[in-house]
Write an enzyme that holds these catalytic residues in place. Sequence first.
Site, PDB file in Angstrom:
ATOM      1  N   PHE A 145      55.087  30.779  46.424  1.00  0.00           N
ATOM      2  CA  PHE A 145      55.072  32.180  45.993  1.00  0.00           C
ATOM      3  C   PHE A 145      56.485  32.441  44.939  1.00  0.00           C
ATOM      4  O   PHE A 145      57.182  33.552  44.984  1.00  0.00           O
ATOM      5  CB  PHE A 145      55.383  33.224  47.374  1.00  0.00           C
ATOM      6  CG  PHE A 145      54.515  32.647  48.414  1.00  0.00           C
ATOM      7  CD1 PHE A 145      53.171  33.037  48.245  1.00  0.00           C
ATOM      8  CD2 PHE A 145      54.918  31.845  49.528  1.00  0.00           C
ATOM      9  CE1 PHE A 145      52.157  32.719  49.088  1.00  0.00           C
ATOM     10  CE2 PHE A 145      53.883  31.476  50.262  1.00  0.00           C
ATOM     11  CZ  PHE A 145      52.499  32.162  50.292  1.00  0.00           C
ATOM     12  N   ILE A 198      36.515  37.180  36.531  1.00  0.00           N
ATOM     13  CA  ILE A 198      36.685  36.612  37.862  1.00  0.00           C
ATOM     14  C   ILE A 198      36.246  35.242  38.130  1.00  0.00           C
ATOM     15  O   ILE A 198      34.745  35.186  37.877  1.00  0.00           O
ATOM     16  CB  ILE A 198      36.547  37.402  39.187  1.00  0.00           C
ATOM     17  CG1 ILE A 198      37.318  39.008  39.050  1.00  0.00           C
ATOM     18  CG2 ILE A 198      36.579  36.639  40.516  1.00  0.00           C
ATOM     19  CD1 ILE A 198      38.816  38.815  38.780  1.00  0.00           C
ATOM     20  N   LEU A 199      36.964  34.194  37.956  1.00  0.00           N
ATOM     21  CA  LEU A 199      36.161  32.762  37.685  1.00  0.00           C
ATOM     22  C   LEU A 199      35.492  32.458  39.221  1.00  0.00           C
ATOM     23  O   LEU A 199      34.436  31.933  39.305  1.00  0.00           O
ATOM     24  CB  LEU A 199      37.393  31.820  37.417  1.00  0.00           C
ATOM     25  CG  LEU A 199      37.981  31.975  36.122  1.00  0.00           C
ATOM     26  CD1 LEU A 199      39.057  30.863  36.075  1.00  0.00           C
ATOM     27  CD2 LEU A 199      36.987  31.749  35.040  1.00  0.00           C
ATOM     28  N   GLU A 249      49.860  37.670  41.233  1.00  0.00           N
ATOM     29  CA  GLU A 249      50.980  38.770  41.636  1.00  0.00           C
ATOM     30  C   GLU A 249      50.328  40.030  41.991  1.00  0.00           C
ATOM     31  O   GLU A 249      50.665  40.697  42.838  1.00  0.00           O
ATOM     32  CB  GLU A 249      51.900  38.798  40.226  1.00  0.00           C
ATOM     33  CG  GLU A 249      51.997  37.693  39.220  1.00  0.00           C
ATOM     34  CD  GLU A 249      52.890  36.571  40.108  1.00  0.00           C
ATOM     35  OE1 GLU A 249      53.886  36.804  40.713  1.00  0.00           O
ATOM     36  OE2 GLU A 249      52.260  35.405  39.839  1.00  0.00           O
TER      37      GLU A 249
END
Lengths: 338, 172, 743
Positions: free
Chosen positions: C247, C635-636, C710
């Site tokens: 993160f 969006i893969l 994020e």
Amino acid sequence: MTPFSYLRAQSLQDAIAALAAEPGSRVIAGGTNLVDLMKYDVEAPRRLVDITRLPLHGVIPTDAGGLRIGALTPNSDLAYHPQAARDYPLLASAILAGASAQLRNAATTGGNLLQRTRCPYFYDVATACNKRAPGSGCSARTGINRNAAILGASEACVATHPSDMCVALAALEAIVHVEGPNGARALPIADLHRLPGDAPERDVTLDRGEIITAVELPSPRFGRHHSYLKLRDRLSYAFALVSVAAALEIAGGRVVTARLALGGVAHKPWRIREAEALLEGAAPSRAAFAEAADRLLQGAVGLGGNDFKIPLARRAIIRALTQAADGAPQSQSRKVIN
Amino acid sequence: MDQNDRRPGAELVPVTLVVNGETRRLEIEPAVTLLDLLRERLHLTGTKKGCDQGQCGACTVLVDGRRVNACLQLAVMRDGCDVVTIEGLGTPDDLHPMQAAFVARDAFQCGYCTPGQICSAVALVAEGQARTPDEIRELMSGNLCRCGAYSNIAAAIGDVMAGAAGAKEAAE
Amino acid sequence: MNDVLAYVGRPQPRVDGPLKVTGRARYAAEVAVEGMAYGAVASSAIARGRIRSLHLAAAKAAPGVIAVLSHERDPGLPDEDDPYLKDMGAVPGSPFRPFCDDRIHFSGQPIALVIADSHEHARDAAALITADYDAETPQVDLMAAKAAAYVPPEPRSGIPPPPPPRGDAQAAFAAAPVRLQEDYRVAAEHHNPMETMATTVVWEGDGRLAIHTKTQGVNNPKTYVCAVFGLDPDAVRVISPFVGGAFGMALRPHYDLLLATLAALTLKRSVRLTLTRQQMYTMGWRPDTLHTVALSASEDGRLTSIRHAAVQATSRYEDYQEPTVNWSGLLYACPNVTLSYELAKLDTSTPSDMRAPGAALGLYALEAAMDELASRLKIDPLELRLRNYAERDFNEDKPFSSKELKACYRQGAERFGWDRRRPEPRSMRDGSELVGLGMATGCWEAMMQPHAARATLDAEGRLEVACGTADIGTGAYTILSQIAAEALGLPIERVTAKLGDTTLPKAPVEGGSWGAASAGSAVQAACAALKEKLLAQARGMNGAFANAAIAHARFTADGVALASDPAATVAYADLVRAAGGDGIAAETEFEPDEEFTKKYASYTHSAVFAEVRVDEELGVIRVARLVSAVAAGRILNPATARSQILGGAVMGLGMALHEETVWDATLGRIMNANLGEYHIPSHADAPDIEVIFVDEDDRANPLGVKGLGEIGIVGVAAAIANAVFHATGRRVRHLPITLDKLL
């Protein structure tokens, strides 16, 4: 961790003798608190006496119509024990409000009674703490005291007792059986935990070498009129800011018996008989609950960070008593507070 | 082959554990936790260390069938016990139904809390105390997941419970 | 087209899933080496001052101890900043150099390292180390430190300072009919990935090191240790195939890497150093931040001015910076904007990037203020956002490469049932609970980095794609496998992705949400180059291919075929064999299109909707439901993409309700440095979360990808805080909203 030796006790007498023989000995059972404290170097026993093989397991009905719970009974076994869950749902609920399923599987009934405070200074050997290092001072009094006591604290110590189970046991007036070098004795749970006074290093009144062998519950009397309400900083797996164990015996629309104990507010489960007496003989009502709450919280003082606990406890007491009176105890899995 | 500690000054205690069906005999210091024994002595690193304090659940294993935090168990105290770790549940080519459900539901991201979540979930199903989604979530709350896969984990457990219920019905 | 295997855009299960769910994925502390020694760090008890004397004798005499290292006997580390500044994540200032002198900069600073023959011996010996200090009074209170706040003299590389003012915000504010000015604060947070920092240095002899370390990019720790220890880059390999969450905290190297390497070089043996959970609080954190937001608007809800001033904590020794206030000039169309950003120094470790650094904080403040403005104007909060919708990036005066935020608002509101929201606060209840509905906007910059990748086809028709990037849980292994499988027309089972190793083609650190766009584009380019090579090989083997261009060729599981004549196929095995080697490989470097990025601003957006339930009497807050509608280009993998958004939402929930690092102001010490008292959300706290990906056509890269790491967190805390206001009528402007703040 400070290196230590390990003794697996073969009998209770064996264990008691071992504790007496070596002053640095500590009993270990579930280990969920002691091992943690040893890793933090808060506790440094020279010898661990493992009592897990002793015959202190089992939940057995008593002749008096109650229940005798072996000290080594894991918290989860007790909470899910059919008779315990049926007759003492307040206790089962309180146990299930605490810790996690994994910890409840390991933690024992006796060990839960002997849990030590979660005050952050107690856990941090780089800081002053009278409970950990007598005479070093209390950092919490002027430091981080969000979870500190509002009742029964002393100049020396403002720690709280972290157990949920004990709060219910206090309300249920459990008897604690112990055995030590001078034989066996039984004491009311109210007499087990101490207030810190000027000796905060002592959590309980047990003498050296004494081992908790069982907890006994008097015959059940509260039916569905009970509730364990726990308030905390997340919805599970967190220690109580304030918790309430409430139990009422109601007949003919009036409270016959009331039991009320608080967790998270003092060095021990907080119970005042007079507060309960205020409820007895009267019809359950918000006004009566408020009066009992005010009596139970009489003398409460905050240190700044924990001031909120005073109004929170008052409201929680009223709410838990309402739940108990309604026969609608708080669920520990459904998070809406009824 | 099991590795033993042979160091001067250390009191060694013999311990026998059945780990994933295999009997392991070791001599260890009493301060060795079950978690460190698994990870450092037996190289079963599937059991994770997230906090070492019983505050995260990443080290959850099954001891005599019960889920516990291995980090708070002194290994000497578990002498003679049966231990099942994530490695004992299934292999990449032969996944346990709970492992398969976690993959199918994308119930993990970094994967570090995952073995503990899965061991905990397997025990949860066996315990039979969770019947509703709320109960699943409450009784899984001892397993933290910082990637926030909670809803997928709950779904995976729900799938396994539904599958087990379906299988039971079919058998009856 | 039914013989073309389509993977991209479909919910492919994680290819690394079976390894992770069986415990076979090995993380940095899980590499076993013969004769390895174990490290443990002793930490400072004070926050500021000097070590007068260290007491190491007891530790040195403890069982199993091999060595104790500290500043006292010069460990041979360089005495100047320069080598340490080779850290690509370094910020302006003087980087923390462990063991360089007796100075204490923060509580928990490493003061000694014990090396022993077992984990237990190292840990127990480290506990024996004490020190006498000349302690100075630490400052850890941002409210007190802000009196000395300053504009950072040197901007952090890659972090734009606030844009210059536009219009005259002060005058517009003074003249506006509706005005609002409020202070907001978000408590300090720590990343707390489930895996702690750990480094295993394998001593391979002849000064060769194989370093297994927790990192978001293997090249940075390699560069760092080579610079600090003067090592030959050819003798150092850094490996990190699995990362147990990061993160942002594993962007910069930490002292586990430095001290483990120091010990290995000193002792000429393999060393592992794993930090404790408590020690995870002695490095990188999301800085405590004070915001003042002033908004003004016309009666009909058109913003006439925005001012946003932030004061953010940094350490005494470095000027860490984030883009905290810039979003307030970007999100809405407003002619008068003034933004300011200052730092204040604390006696703590240096903060670091934590999921959506800057945006998660700045957009909380802006979006909470927008909610207050909507309330004051008696305009629906969503309608207020639509009235001020920005069709252009006014900070940089550029068009957006794409912006489907309106679709996020629309689809999110519809799925959530925003229309059932009654405008008045405290107007919705359900039994003992007040019900609140709130919303907020999220935004994050869509970035890309130069990135290399290699694609190799072997004689069995198996494809390997490789690059040095990290999969920190994002699903990089999976999306790269999908891209490669689709490019070569192979079943995904025949594709392997290799990541996290400095021997692989060079990749930047995995952060800022640029991973999918950068690594994905690089892999796609490598596969395209490989296809050209395969076709060239086919041309020489089969006359039918003699004049075939790439557009005429089709790549399937069987081999290269001609689109016009599927019977003409050359098998991959034959191609590889004919080429005379183990495989045919192509390596390429992807470079972001600079012309494009100069011309367009590129951002991801989201609309977050939250339903909270608040017990009126006790202040207990439950988040009942979250809907996050995200516009992030293509969006893969909807499955792993959804997980990213879920994760961001849960972390945002933590920011709103739970997370707060608590310092003792006198001791300058964190008093909840554990997972029991620093509360991250648990299973019981996590609500139903619905994720919507709206269609968005973007051209910033060939894949049309913007990145997702994020955006999932941005706006969540504001949406929840706004919902708490709607439920209770209480505006809590200091996160987290714990129950005491509602009593």
